[in-house]
Scaffold this motif. Structure first.
Motif, short mmCIF file in Angstrom:
data_model
loop_
_atom_site.label_atom_id
_atom_site.label_comp_id
_atom_site.label_asym_id
_atom_site.label_seq_id
_atom_site.Cartn_x
_atom_site.Cartn_y
_atom_site.Cartn_z
N ALA A 7 0.81 -1.22 0.00
CA ALA A 7 0.00 0.00 0.00
C ALA A 7 0.84 1.27 0.00
N TRP A 8 2.06 1.22 0.55
CA TRP A 8 2.85 2.44 0.64
C TRP A 8 3.57 2.75 -0.67
N ARG A 9 3.58 1.81 -1.61
CA ARG A 9 4.31 1.96 -2.85
C ARG A 9 3.38 2.05 -4.05
N ASP A 10 3.90 2.56 -5.15
CA ASP A 10 3.11 2.60 -6.37
C ASP A 10 3.33 1.33 -7.18
N GLN A 11 2.75 1.26 -8.35
CA GLN A 11 2.85 0.07 -9.18
C GLN A 11 4.26 -0.18 -9.71
N TYR A 12 5.13 0.81 -9.58
CA TYR A 12 6.52 0.65 -10.00
C TYR A 12 7.42 0.18 -8.86
N GLY A 13 6.86 0.09 -7.65
CA GLY A 13 7.64 -0.32 -6.50
C GLY A 13 8.27 0.81 -5.73
N ASP A 14 8.00 2.05 -6.12
CA ASP A 14 8.57 3.22 -5.44
C ASP A 14 7.65 3.70 -4.32
N LEU A 15 8.25 4.22 -3.25
CA LEU A 15 7.45 4.80 -2.18
C LEU A 15 6.62 5.95 -2.74
N TYR A 16 5.32 5.88 -2.51
CA TYR A 16 4.43 6.84 -3.15
C TYR A 16 3.53 7.57 -2.16
N PHE A 17 3.37 7.05 -0.95
CA PHE A 17 2.35 7.56 -0.04
C PHE A 17 2.49 9.05 0.22
N TRP A 18 3.71 9.59 0.09
CA TRP A 18 3.96 11.00 0.40
C TRP A 18 3.36 11.94 -0.65
N VAL A 19 3.19 11.44 -1.88
CA VAL A 19 2.74 12.32 -2.97
C VAL A 19 1.36 12.92 -2.69
N PRO A 20 0.33 12.11 -2.36
CA PRO A 20 -0.98 12.69 -2.07
C PRO A 20 -1.08 13.33 -0.69
#
Length: 276
Positions: free
Chosen positions: A225-238
């Motif tokens: 859940a904390w990562r995007d479909q590419y495997g990168d940490l994404y939760f901070w973006v939204p």
């Protein structure tokens, strides 16, 4: 009846923010669960993008009506931050409001997760990003070739638009909607943003709306859940994108509109006035 103390008043406001945000997420994440998970099992018979956009907008309307009298119904940390920066909202309440909003979103997402557990398990047994988007956002909604920077940019622009329009609708010196219709108009703003700005990042435009459900998803089986479909940490973006965008939108409203508004009575003919 005795006057409420500042502590009891704050508790009431936080309770209202919790409840208003919970209503928003119950309807918002609920409709995405119905369309994404239920639709996967019924060949799309349970809704589409437009039903998602309308339901999120109606969730805003109803959440605002629930909380407005007590707390002002921010139901969005980006709104709370912008109000503190530009409208005199007490800075000491910003973090408590944001925590109450996130908690309301978290509890609502847990209820959606529980209620739709059978459908989610059938549609996506591995609990992947295929149905994670029921709860939290991803670049390109998990399927389109949008970079993390593209999603970040989108969140800044989309939330700036949201905040500029909210400030316009709620400014008593402008032409605010009458008859207690402001929540309905704000809901229409969210519908419009969803229909026009939903491709790149799922129009979270609200840190609590994304973080609370993301945490709920992670705790109930969505390990990525904390990562995007590419495997990168994404939760901070939204989270970061909307906070920046909200400040920009509020600033633009002040620079482009509010400083030019008359403080006295509006000019005759500009706004309908009662006959004398």
């Amino acid at each position: 009846m005795p006057e409420p103390t500042s502590k009891s008043r704050l508790i009431a406001e936080l309770s209202a923010e919790f409840a208003g945000t919970m209503i928003l997420i119950l309807i918002g994440c609920g409709v995405v669960a119905q369309v994404v998970a239920g639709g996967a099992l019924t060949d799309g018979a349970l809704g589409d993008h437009d039903s998602i956009a309308w339901a999120w907008g109606l969730g805003v309307v109803l959440g605002v009506y629930v909380a407005a009298r007590i707390s002002g119904a921010h139901i969005n940390p980006a709104v709370t931050l912008a109000l503190a920066a530009f409208k005199g909202f007490p800075w000491r309440k910003v973090l408590p409001y944001a925590l109450a909003q996130t908690a309301g979103a978290f509890v609502a997402a847990l209820l959606v997760r529980w209620n739709y557990s059978e459908v989610l398990a059938k549609a996506d047994p591995g609990h992947t990003d295929k149905t994670e988007i029921v709860f939290s956002t991803l670049p390109g909604n998990g399927g389109l070739p949008i970079s993390q920077f593209g999603a970040f940019r989108d969140q800044i622009i989309g939330t700036a638009l949201l905040m500029l329009l909210i400030f316009a609708v709620t400014d008593l010196l402008n032409t605010p909607p009458g008859a207690n219709l402001a929540p309905f108009i704000i809901g229409l703003i969210v519908v419009a943003i969803g229909m026009a700005w939903g491709t790149n990042a799922g129009y979270a435009i609200n840190p609590a709306r994304d973080l609370g459900p993301r945490l709920a998803a992670f705790l109930t089986g969505y390990g990525g859940a904390w990562r995007d479909q590419y495997g990168d940490l994404y939760f901070w973006v939204p989270i970061v994108g909307p906070l920046i965008g909200g400040l920009i939108g509020a600033f633009l409203y002040r620079v482009l509109i509010s400083r030019f508004l008359p403080v006295a009575e509006p000019e005759p003919g500009r706004v309908p006035t009662p006959d004398k």
